[in-house]
Design a protein around this motif. Sequence first.
Motif, PDB file in Angstrom:
ATOM      1  N   ARG A  71       0.820  -1.217   0.000  1.00 53.44           N
ATOM      2  CA  ARG A  71       0.000   0.000   0.000  1.00 53.44           C
ATOM      3  C   ARG A  71       0.852   1.265   0.000  1.00 53.44           C
ATOM      4  O   ARG A  71       0.315   2.366   0.099  1.00 53.44           O
ATOM      5  CB  ARG A  71      -0.928   0.022   1.202  1.00 53.44           C
ATOM      6  CG  ARG A  71      -2.077  -0.962   1.088  1.00 53.44           C
ATOM      7  CD  ARG A  71      -3.043  -0.775   2.216  1.00 53.44           C
ATOM      8  NE  ARG A  71      -2.489  -1.429   3.398  1.00 53.44           N
ATOM      9  CZ  ARG A  71      -2.996  -1.349   4.611  1.00 53.44           C
ATOM     10  NH1 ARG A  71      -4.053  -0.628   4.836  1.00 53.44           N
ATOM     11  NH2 ARG A  71      -2.447  -1.990   5.618  1.00 53.44           N
ATOM     12  N   GLY A  72       2.176   1.107  -0.055  1.00 55.66           N
ATOM     13  CA  GLY A  72       3.057   2.266  -0.129  1.00 55.66           C
ATOM     14  C   GLY A  72       3.424   2.874   1.200  1.00 55.66           C
ATOM     15  O   GLY A  72       3.789   4.042   1.275  1.00 55.66           O
ATOM     16  N   GLN A  73       3.363   2.092   2.266  1.00 57.00           N
ATOM     17  CA  GLN A  73       3.784   2.606   3.562  1.00 57.00           C
ATOM     18  C   GLN A  73       5.252   2.273   3.792  1.00 57.00           C
ATOM     19  O   GLN A  73       5.718   1.206   3.399  1.00 57.00           O
ATOM     20  CB  GLN A  73       2.935   2.001   4.681  1.00 57.00           C
ATOM     21  CG  GLN A  73       1.501   2.456   4.648  1.00 57.00           C
ATOM     22  CD  GLN A  73       0.686   1.871   5.785  1.00 57.00           C
ATOM     23  OE1 GLN A  73       1.169   1.096   6.592  1.00 57.00           O
ATOM     24  NE2 GLN A  73      -0.574   2.258   5.847  1.00 57.00           N
ATOM     25  N   GLY A  74       5.954   3.191   4.440  1.00 59.78           N
ATOM     26  CA  GLY A  74       7.362   3.014   4.725  1.00 59.78           C
ATOM     27  C   GLY A  74       7.605   2.270   6.028  1.00 59.78           C
ATOM     28  O   GLY A  74       6.683   2.035   6.816  1.00 59.78           O
ATOM     29  N   PRO A  75       8.858   1.931   6.287  1.00 58.21           N
ATOM     30  CA  PRO A  75       9.185   1.113   7.454  1.00 58.21           C
ATOM     31  C   PRO A  75       8.885   1.775   8.798  1.00 58.21           C
ATOM     32  O   PRO A  75       8.507   1.093   9.750  1.00 58.21           O
ATOM     33  CB  PRO A  75      10.677   0.841   7.293  1.00 58.21           C
ATOM     34  CG  PRO A  75      11.178   1.900   6.382  1.00 58.21           C
ATOM     35  CD  PRO A  75      10.035   2.247   5.482  1.00 58.21           C
ATOM     36  N   ARG A  76       9.018   3.081   8.887  1.00 59.33           N
ATOM     37  CA  ARG A  76       8.748   3.746  10.163  1.00 59.33           C
ATOM     38  C   ARG A  76       7.262   3.692  10.514  1.00 59.33           C
ATOM     39  O   ARG A  76       6.892   3.441  11.655  1.00 59.33           O
ATOM     40  CB  ARG A  76       9.235   5.190  10.109  1.00 59.33           C
ATOM     41  CG  ARG A  76      10.765   5.264   9.974  1.00 59.33           C
ATOM     42  CD  ARG A  76      11.242   6.647   9.762  1.00 59.33           C
ATOM     43  NE  ARG A  76      11.181   7.352  11.036  1.00 59.33           N
ATOM     44  CZ  ARG A  76      11.383   8.643  11.167  1.00 59.33           C
ATOM     45  NH1 ARG A  76      11.640   9.380  10.127  1.00 59.33           N
ATOM     46  NH2 ARG A  76      11.333   9.208  12.348  1.00 59.33           N
ATOM     47  N   LYS A  77       6.408   3.916   9.539  1.00 61.41           N
ATOM     48  CA  LYS A  77       4.971   3.872   9.791  1.00 61.41           C
ATOM     49  C   LYS A  77       4.531   2.448  10.106  1.00 61.41           C
ATOM     50  O   LYS A  77       3.716   2.215  10.997  1.00 61.41           O
ATOM     51  CB  LYS A  77       4.195   4.407   8.590  1.00 61.41           C
ATOM     52  CG  LYS A  77       2.704   4.462   8.832  1.00 61.41           C
ATOM     53  CD  LYS A  77       1.981   5.187   7.739  1.00 61.41           C
ATOM     54  CE  LYS A  77       0.513   5.333   8.109  1.00 61.41           C
ATOM     55  NZ  LYS A  77      -0.194   6.191   7.170  1.00 61.41           N
ATOM     56  N   ILE A  78       5.084   1.492   9.383  1.00 64.91           N
ATOM     57  CA  ILE A  78       4.742   0.092   9.623  1.00 64.91           C
ATOM     58  C   ILE A  78       5.161  -0.314  11.032  1.00 64.91           C
ATOM     59  O   ILE A  78       4.393  -0.940  11.762  1.00 64.91           O
ATOM     60  CB  ILE A  78       5.384  -0.826   8.564  1.00 64.91           C
ATOM     61  CG1 ILE A  78       4.790  -0.530   7.181  1.00 64.91           C
ATOM     62  CG2 ILE A  78       5.194  -2.294   8.925  1.00 64.91           C
ATOM     63  CD1 ILE A  78       5.508  -1.210   6.039  1.00 64.91           C
ATOM     64  N   PHE A  80       5.558   1.578  13.613  1.00 65.96           N
ATOM     65  CA  PHE A  80       4.692   2.258  14.574  1.00 65.96           C
ATOM     66  C   PHE A  80       3.359   1.528  14.710  1.00 65.96           C
ATOM     67  O   PHE A  80       2.881   1.280  15.820  1.00 65.96           O
ATOM     68  CB  PHE A  80       4.464   3.714  14.151  1.00 65.96           C
ATOM     69  CG  PHE A  80       3.529   4.461  15.049  1.00 65.96           C
ATOM     70  CD1 PHE A  80       3.952   4.915  16.282  1.00 65.96           C
ATOM     71  CD2 PHE A  80       2.220   4.699  14.666  1.00 65.96           C
ATOM     72  CE1 PHE A  80       3.083   5.597  17.131  1.00 65.96           C
ATOM     73  CE2 PHE A  80       1.350   5.377  15.496  1.00 65.96           C
ATOM     74  CZ  PHE A  80       1.773   5.832  16.736  1.00 65.96           C
ATOM     75  N   GLU A  81       2.749   1.158  13.584  1.00 67.11           N
ATOM     76  CA  GLU A  81       1.462   0.456  13.623  1.00 67.11           C
ATOM     77  C   GLU A  81       1.604  -0.915  14.289  1.00 67.11           C
ATOM     78  O   GLU A  81       0.722  -1.335  15.033  1.00 67.11           O
ATOM     79  CB  GLU A  81       0.894   0.309  12.219  1.00 67.11           C
ATOM     80  CG  GLU A  81       0.391   1.621  11.646  1.00 67.11           C
ATOM     81  CD  GLU A  81      -0.168   1.487  10.247  1.00 67.11           C
ATOM     82  OE1 GLU A  81      -0.239   0.361   9.706  1.00 67.11           O
ATOM     83  OE2 GLU A  81      -0.545   2.522   9.682  1.00 67.11           O
ATOM     84  N   ARG A 134       5.011  11.343   5.976  1.00 67.88           N
ATOM     85  CA  ARG A 134       3.755  10.814   6.530  1.00 67.88           C
ATOM     86  C   ARG A 134       3.555   9.348   6.165  1.00 67.88           C
ATOM     87  O   ARG A 134       2.906   8.612   6.899  1.00 67.88           O
ATOM     88  CB  ARG A 134       2.563  11.647   6.037  1.00 67.88           C
ATOM     89  CG  ARG A 134       2.485  13.012   6.681  1.00 67.88           C
ATOM     90  CD  ARG A 134       1.221  13.751   6.293  1.00 67.88           C
ATOM     91  NE  ARG A 134       1.075  13.972   4.854  1.00 67.88           N
ATOM     92  CZ  ARG A 134       1.655  14.955   4.172  1.00 67.88           C
ATOM     93  NH1 ARG A 134       2.437  15.826   4.802  1.00 67.88           N
ATOM     94  NH2 ARG A 134       1.451  15.089   2.885  1.00 67.88           N
ATOM     95  N   ARG A 135       4.121   8.932   5.069  1.00 65.30           N
ATOM     96  CA  ARG A 135       4.027   7.539   4.660  1.00 65.30           C
ATOM     97  C   ARG A 135       4.990   6.650   5.447  1.00 65.30           C
ATOM     98  O   ARG A 135       4.927   5.437   5.361  1.00 65.30           O
ATOM     99  CB  ARG A 135       4.331   7.392   3.165  1.00 65.30           C
ATOM    100  CG  ARG A 135       3.212   7.810   2.254  1.00 65.30           C
ATOM    101  CD  ARG A 135       2.020   6.882   2.453  1.00 65.30           C
ATOM    102  NE  ARG A 135       0.961   7.162   1.550  1.00 65.30           N
ATOM    103  CZ  ARG A 135       0.589   6.374   0.547  1.00 65.30           C
ATOM    104  NH1 ARG A 135       1.203   5.249   0.342  1.00 65.30           N
ATOM    105  NH2 ARG A 135      -0.404   6.719  -0.220  1.00 65.30           N
ATOM    106  N   GLY A 136       5.923   7.254   6.186  1.00 64.54           N
ATOM    107  CA  GLY A 136       6.796   6.474   7.060  1.00 64.54           C
ATOM    108  C   GLY A 136       8.189   6.201   6.534  1.00 64.54           C
ATOM    109  O   GLY A 136       8.841   5.262   6.978  1.00 64.54           O
TER     110      GLY A 136
END
Length: 155
Positions: A71-78, A80-81, A134-136
């Motif tokens: 879905r285009g999320q980066g490692p930092r956002k992943i 965090f989730e 914002r995408r991480g």
Amino acid sequence: MVDVQESPFKLALRRVMGRLARRDHSEQELRQLLSDLPASVVEGVLQHCREHGWLDERRLLEQAVHSRAARGQGPRKIAFELAQRGLVGDQVREQLSAEGYDWFELAAQLAQRRQGAAPLDLAARRRLMGFLQRRGFNQDQIHYALSTLSKPGSP
């Protein structure tokens, strides 16, 4: 109708199975679901789920990282989730650095799709950096992505 003689273990197992039937959950999420029950019942249910392969945090990590990266999320956002779901530590870092995930290239692809062929002036560069943050994605990944785009006045 619920049998009034049904044991707390069976009631807890039924509750957990209802959740696991929809999607994988972390141990922390299941503990939270069963927080109103005695610790011995909770441990018994979790152990039962582990033994039957219904509770597998490694599988959950693999699926979560794969779907979010797609879905285009980066490692930092992943990360965090996943931490919000109780998944932290070496296993998360291993999965995020696994082969098959080129976060620099993913950031570059997102930047290219977002920016298209439009020139990258200062305002557009800032917007794109904010989007990737914002995408991480981290700063190195963002700078790489921006370096792959054409500069103002370039073909």
